[in-house]
Design a protein around this motif. Structure first.
Motif, short mmCIF file in Angstrom:
data_model
loop_
_atom_site.label_atom_id
_atom_site.label_comp_id
_atom_site.label_asym_id
_atom_site.label_seq_id
_atom_site.Cartn_x
_atom_site.Cartn_y
_atom_site.Cartn_z
N SER A 131 -51.78 27.20 -32.88
CA SER A 131 -50.98 27.72 -31.47
C SER A 131 -49.97 27.26 -32.05
N HIS B 151 -45.15 30.52 -25.26
CA HIS B 151 -46.58 30.00 -26.42
C HIS B 151 -46.87 31.12 -27.35
N ALA C 35 -50.47 32.02 -29.71
CA ALA C 35 -51.93 31.69 -29.68
C ALA C 35 -52.32 32.85 -30.51
N ARG D 215 -55.68 33.45 -19.12
CA ARG D 215 -53.98 32.84 -18.97
C ARG D 215 -52.93 32.96 -17.52
N MET E 19 -45.35 22.41 -29.67
CA MET E 19 -45.63 23.28 -29.00
C MET E 19 -45.80 22.44 -27.32
N SER F 86 -51.61 25.80 -22.87
CA SER F 86 -52.66 25.64 -22.38
C SER F 86 -52.83 24.37 -21.03
N TRP G 176 -57.83 20.19 -22.41
CA TRP G 176 -58.75 20.07 -22.50
C TRP G 176 -59.70 18.39 -23.15
N ILE H 222 -63.14 16.73 -24.87
CA ILE H 222 -63.29 16.90 -26.66
C ILE H 222 -64.29 15.15 -26.40
N THR I 278 -63.41 30.43 -23.38
CA THR I 278 -62.62 28.99 -24.52
C THR I 278 -60.88 29.18 -24.05
N GLY J 45 -63.70 24.42 -34.02
CA GLY J 45 -63.35 23.28 -32.76
C GLY J 45 -63.37 23.78 -31.57
N LEU K 135 -64.44 24.75 -27.85
CA LEU K 135 -65.49 24.45 -26.80
C LEU K 135 -65.21 25.71 -25.86
P1 AMP Z 1 -53.88 27.54 -26.41
O1 AMP Z 1 -53.17 27.65 -25.54
O2 AMP Z 1 -54.97 28.40 -27.16
O3 AMP Z 1 -53.00 28.26 -27.95
O4 AMP Z 1 -54.31 26.17 -26.65
C1 AMP Z 1 -53.10 25.14 -27.61
C2 AMP Z 1 -54.46 24.00 -27.75
O5 AMP Z 1 -54.95 23.59 -26.72
C3 AMP Z 1 -54.99 24.25 -29.12
O6 AMP Z 1 -53.88 24.29 -29.90
C4 AMP Z 1 -56.47 22.90 -28.81
O7 AMP Z 1 -55.50 21.72 -29.30
C5 AMP Z 1 -56.28 23.51 -26.98
N1 AMP Z 1 -57.01 24.45 -27.26
C6 AMP Z 1 -57.54 25.57 -26.48
N2 AMP Z 1 -58.79 25.62 -26.74
C7 AMP Z 1 -59.13 24.88 -26.44
C8 AMP Z 1 -60.74 25.14 -26.62
N3 AMP Z 1 -61.51 26.48 -25.79
N4 AMP Z 1 -61.11 23.89 -26.77
C9 AMP Z 1 -60.63 22.92 -27.46
N5 AMP Z 1 -59.81 22.98 -27.32
C10 AMP Z 1 -58.55 24.27 -27.55
#
Ligand code: AMP
Length: 935
Positions: free
Chosen positions: A304, A315, A317, A339, A528, A532, A535, A539, A675, A711, A713
């Motif tokens: 990300s 952003h 991902a 999103r 970043m 998002s 989380w 964790i 997720t 990792g 969730l």
């Molecule tokens: P994203 O919006 O998917 O790019 O996520 C941004 C950041 O949020 C990631 O780099 C993770 O640190 C955290 N993150 C996103 N989805 C999850 C998830 N399902 N479980 C744990 N951490 C997450």
């Protein structure tokens, strides 16, 4: 057209000239494709009445009407215009139309020039009774959007070849919407096949090609023989993705979610998402963090970051992906939908899905069809996706078309949703960037999928240790001699005077130096920010974390009444009316709660607390077994009403959708959703639990192990109807054994609740406990209406989910000689039979959560039975299925030392259940008997 304007046009047009043959042909052309004729003709023909719904117009009264109209015009005009239009005019329009339809079949798409293109007769002049002798004649260009009304045939022919048979092969005439086709024509034809790029843009593209090539060369020399699934041959993917993201941001996009398989992934990570090269080199060198979990190979990694665009930072991902090539697509769509919901974006204007496919996989794997089918449905639409095929013309070692697919192009599947398809020669990066921008604009305008087929090649074998010439000798003879895209483009720019000699070499060595430093190489990369959902509260949490699920009886009753109230004008079916009357009694405490009430109440309390819920499944609105009735259908006008969305103002929303008839893509979509959004309760319900095996890839590759590998969730809940009720091998088992076999590392919980109060607590716990791990539920069928499977409201206001439930009848523990341990519906069979027998020496214990095994709760229950030596695990499933093999170590550990654990259940069987009801009943009776009878 206004009537007056139409009148004037009619009088000035060929229609007034009695050129019936011409106009009729024009009309035929129009009937084939309305965009084939000029705007004025089209508007005129559009006004003619159609027979029926416009079908079979060719043989309809339309033409007659049109003739009469023409004759009248003729009379009115009283004259025949001098010089009848050239009969070749229509032929010219037909030629134009043929290029629009079939030009792609002569397009220059294959960098290796290996494609065998059959000559297409329609694209020849002769086919249309035209010849080079006509080249100097001036013709009307009809709807050809080249910015002038007439042109010489020679020019038209050249322009058509440039537009439709150059480096872009456009397939869009399968689209029904005239508006969409016209839109594409304007864009493609408007630049006459030669989009112009400013020199800065060209230099940028060159730099991006240098980066694409440079990274692979660098990795190849530093880590020779290591698998990297090089992008080489498809280098244009890098300028393509960057152009796409940049334009998405310019048009208001806030987030982009990308799904891709392993080919070119490292390149995209470093050169688009801005992963630090040093981090990648460390992974090649075998270094890894000491995080918990198994980890995964580097070419499955997600990432990300933020990316600067003219419209602000976007952003990015990149989704983690297993080796199942196409399965990530629905995961990406689900993530995008989550999103969108978070950003309040109903149309997909703010979030863009990009999926990158291989040519063999996109044609071969059915999950692609499933996602196309989902793309415009209420539950799954994401405002269209950009789908890119990195078409290197070979899948591992298989490249013969007759082996890989039955369609002309690997992209033909996209036609099922009338997506436009742009094939483009990857060695022409300007054409690539041009179609990319066009594709994005189309998606943003029409909110539908678009496909780009990046026709390229693969410089090495499937991986770098492979020898491709062994199986693709001719292809690789060509590949070895073929210059890299960067070199081809640099030469083009030098010839055009955009690049000085030596500039190219300098840029190449600058990029290498940047890699040597190990720093981020993407100019647009930005740290970043928190796009998002957060989380952090989830964790590192374990199952025993404290959470507050208390709710007062008064509040529960109030919510119960609200969710059982239906406006008078919403006329319910009599059976549904009855269900709601009963629910009202349950809410008022006049009747014990049944399953449907308790489950619905759990949702109602959560939305009351502001939680957003998403439940999908094949019949989830009503419930396969007529128990839920969360979506109420008005018997008068079929309008729907959801009491759950009318609990109170400002409540959380619940979305319940009957899903498309898919398991794989739908479960993957919900995984993607869950997720990306920890705050929502996301649930998928199987029609029958058996069908969950249609989503086995998602369960094995994502659900069970996503946290371990990546990792990530995920709090997705699967509701899987399970229970042996004589409905045969396909409607009995949700394959509990498979979930238990995959249970480890506290990866998820597997529950088999047996009472309405339990389902109430289980659903609330899943949301309110700050743990985001999947919940797998064996849900009941007959228990939905079982007279013993009822709960009082008090059971919901006190306590929480009980992972294990001890004996409920007042047996004197001392008299107990045997303890039967079980899960699920068989409990009631055992209970009823024991009561019938008035037996007091067998206690029955229920394990309501099979994983993680509730050792402490069971130990507490077992305290009463330390004297017992005879323990039985009773299950309905055959011995090789159910919990016996996977969980007996837990049962054995729970019984007193020296006691014996035996099995009461069906014999081992290949099929989950028998097909004959009489046989089923016999088996069921026997297993209950075995469990209760002490010999
Ligand atoms: P994203 O919006 O998917 O790019 O996520 C941004 C950041 O949020 C990631 O780099 C993770 O640190 C955290 N993150 C996103 N989805 C999850 C998830 N399902 N479980 C744990 N951490 C997450």
């Amino acid at each position: 057209m206004q009537d007056g304007v139409m009148q004037a046009w009619l009088e000035s047009s060929h229609l007034a000239g009695g050129n019936m043959a011409y106009v009729e042909e024009l009309f035929e052309l129009y009937l084939d494709d309305p965009t084939a004729v000029g705007d004025e003709w089209r508007k005129f023909f559009d006004q003619l009445p159609r027979e029926g719904a416009g079908v079979d117009t060719k043989h309809s009264a339309v033409r007659e009407q049109f003739r009469t109209l023409a004759k009248n015009k003729l009379k009115q005009a009283g004259t025949v215009t001098a010089g009848a239009p050239d009969q070749k005019q229509v032929k010219v329009l037909q030629l134009i139309n043929a290029y629009r339809f079939r030009g792609h079949q002569h397009a220059n798409l294959d960098p290796l020039d290996l494609w065998k293109q059959e000559p297409v007769a329609d694209l020849s002049l002769e086919h249309h009774d035209l010849s080079k002798d006509d080249f100097d004649k001036e013709f009307n260009v009809g709807s050809l959007a080249v910015g002038q009304e007439t042109m010489k045939l020679g020019e038209i022919f050249e322009v058509l070849n440039n537009i439709y048979c150059g480096p872009i092969g456009a397939e869009y005439m399968h689209i029904v919407s005239t508006e969409e086709k016209r839109w594409i024509q304007q864009r493609l034809e408007g630049v006459r096949g030669r989009p112009e790029f400013k020199s800065e843009q060209q230099q940028k593209i060159l730099k991006e090609l240098i980066a694409a090539d440079g990274l692979e060369k660098y990795l190849g020399s530093k880590f020779p023989g290591a698998k990297r699934f090089s992008l080489e041959g498809g280098d244009s993917l890098i300028p393509m993705l960057k152009a796409l993201i940049s334009r998405a941001g310019e048009q208001g996009g806030k987030e982009v979610v990308i799904g891709m398989a392993h080919r070119g992934r490292l390149n995209v990570l470093v050169n688009v998402l801005g992963k630090k090269p040093q981090d990648l080199f460390d992974e090649f060198a075998g270094k890894h963090s000491n995080n918990k979990g198994s980890g995964d190979v580097k070419y499955h990694s997600g990432f990300s970051s933020d990316f600067a665009t003219p419209g602000g930072d976007v952003h990015l991902a990149l989704a983690f992906n297993p080796s199942h090539l196409e399965i990530v697509n629905p995961v990406v769509m689900g993530s995008v939908r989550a999103r969108m919901d978070r950003l309040g974006d109903k149309t997909g204007a703010k979030v863009l899905p990009i999926t990158i496919h291989g040519d063999s996989a996109i044609a071969g794997q059915g999950i692609v069809q499933e996602t196309f089918n989902m793309s415009q449905t209420r539950a799954y639409q994401v405002g269209g996706s950009i789908r890119i095929v990195v078409n290197n013309q070979v899948g591992f070692t298989t490249s013969k078309r007759e082996d890989t697919r039955s369609t002309q192009y690997c992209t033909d599947i996209a036609k099922m949703v009338q997506a436009p398809i742009f094939h483009v020669n990857a060695d022409d990066p300007e054409a690539v960037v041009f179609v990319t921008q066009l594709a994005l604009d189309f998606r943003n305008t029409f909110k539908r999928d678009v496909m780009i087929d990046l026709v390229c090649y693969r410089r090495h074998g499937h991986n770098e240790a492979d020898e491709p010439s062994a199986t693709q000798p001719l292809m690789y003879t060509k590949v070895k001699k073929h210059p890299v895209a960067r070199a081809i483009y640099a030469e083009r720019l030098s010839k055009a005077g955009v690049l000085e000699s030596g500039d190219d070499d300098q840029l190449v060595s600058d990029y290498r130096d940047a890699l040597d430093k190990g720093e981020i190489v993407v100019d647009e990369w930005r740290e970043m920010k928190s796009h998002s959902s957060d989380w952090t509260p989830y964790i590192g949490q374990e199952w025993d974390v404290e959470y507050d699920a208390k709710i007062s009886k008064q509040q529960l009753e109030k919510i119960g009444v609200a969710m059982s109230t239906v406006p008078k004008e919403h006329k319910l079916h009599s059976r549904v009316q009855k269900v709601y009357e009963e629910r009202m009694k349950m809410a008022n405490g006049e009747k014990a709660a049944d399953w449907g009430f308790a489950e619905t109440l759990a949702y109602a309390t959560l939305v009351d607390e502001g939680v957003h819920i998403r439940l999908t499944g094949q019949d989830s609105g009503r419930g396969t077994f007529f128990h839920r009735h969360a979506v109420l259908h008005n018997q008068k006008d079929a309008a729907t009403y959801m009491p759950l969305n009318n609990i109170r103002d400002g409540q959380g929303q619940i979305e319940i959708y009957d899903s498309v008839l898919s398991e794989a893509a739908v479960v993957a979509f919900e995984y993607g959703y869950a997720t990306a959004e920890p705050k929502s309760l996301v649930m998928w319900e199987a029609q029958f639990g058996d069908f969950v095996n249609g989503a086995q890839v998602v369960i094995d590759q994502f659900l069970s192990s996503g946290e371990q590998k990546w990792g990530r969730l995920c709090g997705l809940t699967l509701l899987l109807p399970h229970g042996y009720e004589g409905q045969g091998p396909e409607h009995s088992s949700a394959r509990l054994e498979r979930f238990l076999q995959l249970s480890a590392d506290h990866n998820w919980s597997v529950c088999v609740p047996t009472t309405p109060a339990q389902v109430f607590h289980m659903i609330r716990r899943q949301q309110l406990r700050p743990v985001r791990r999947p919940l797998i539920v064996m849900t009941p069928k007959s228990l939905l209406r079982h007279p013993l499977a009822v709960s009082e409201l008090d059971e919901m206001t006190t306590g929480t989910f009980q992972n294990a439930i001890g004996e409920i009848d007042s047996l004197a523990p001392k008299k107990v000689k045997r303890v039967v341990i079980c899960s699920g519906k068989v409990y009631y069979d055992l209970l009823q039979e024991r009561r019938k027998r008035e037996q007091e020496d067998v206690a029955i214990i229920r394990i309501e959560q099979l994983y993680p095994f509730p050792a402490e709760e069971v130990a507490e229950i077992m305290k009463d039975y330390q004297h017992v030596k005879d323990f039985v695990w009773c299950q309905e499933e055959p011995q090789n299925q159910g919990a016996w093999y996977s969980s007996q170590h837990n049962f054995r550990a729970a019984i007193p030392k020296g006691a014996e654990l035996t099995y009461a259940g069906r014999e081992a069987s290949a099929a989950p259940a028998v097909g004959y009801l009489s046989e089923h009943n016999k088996q069921q009776q026997k297993l209950v008997d075995d469990a209760l009878t002490i010999k």
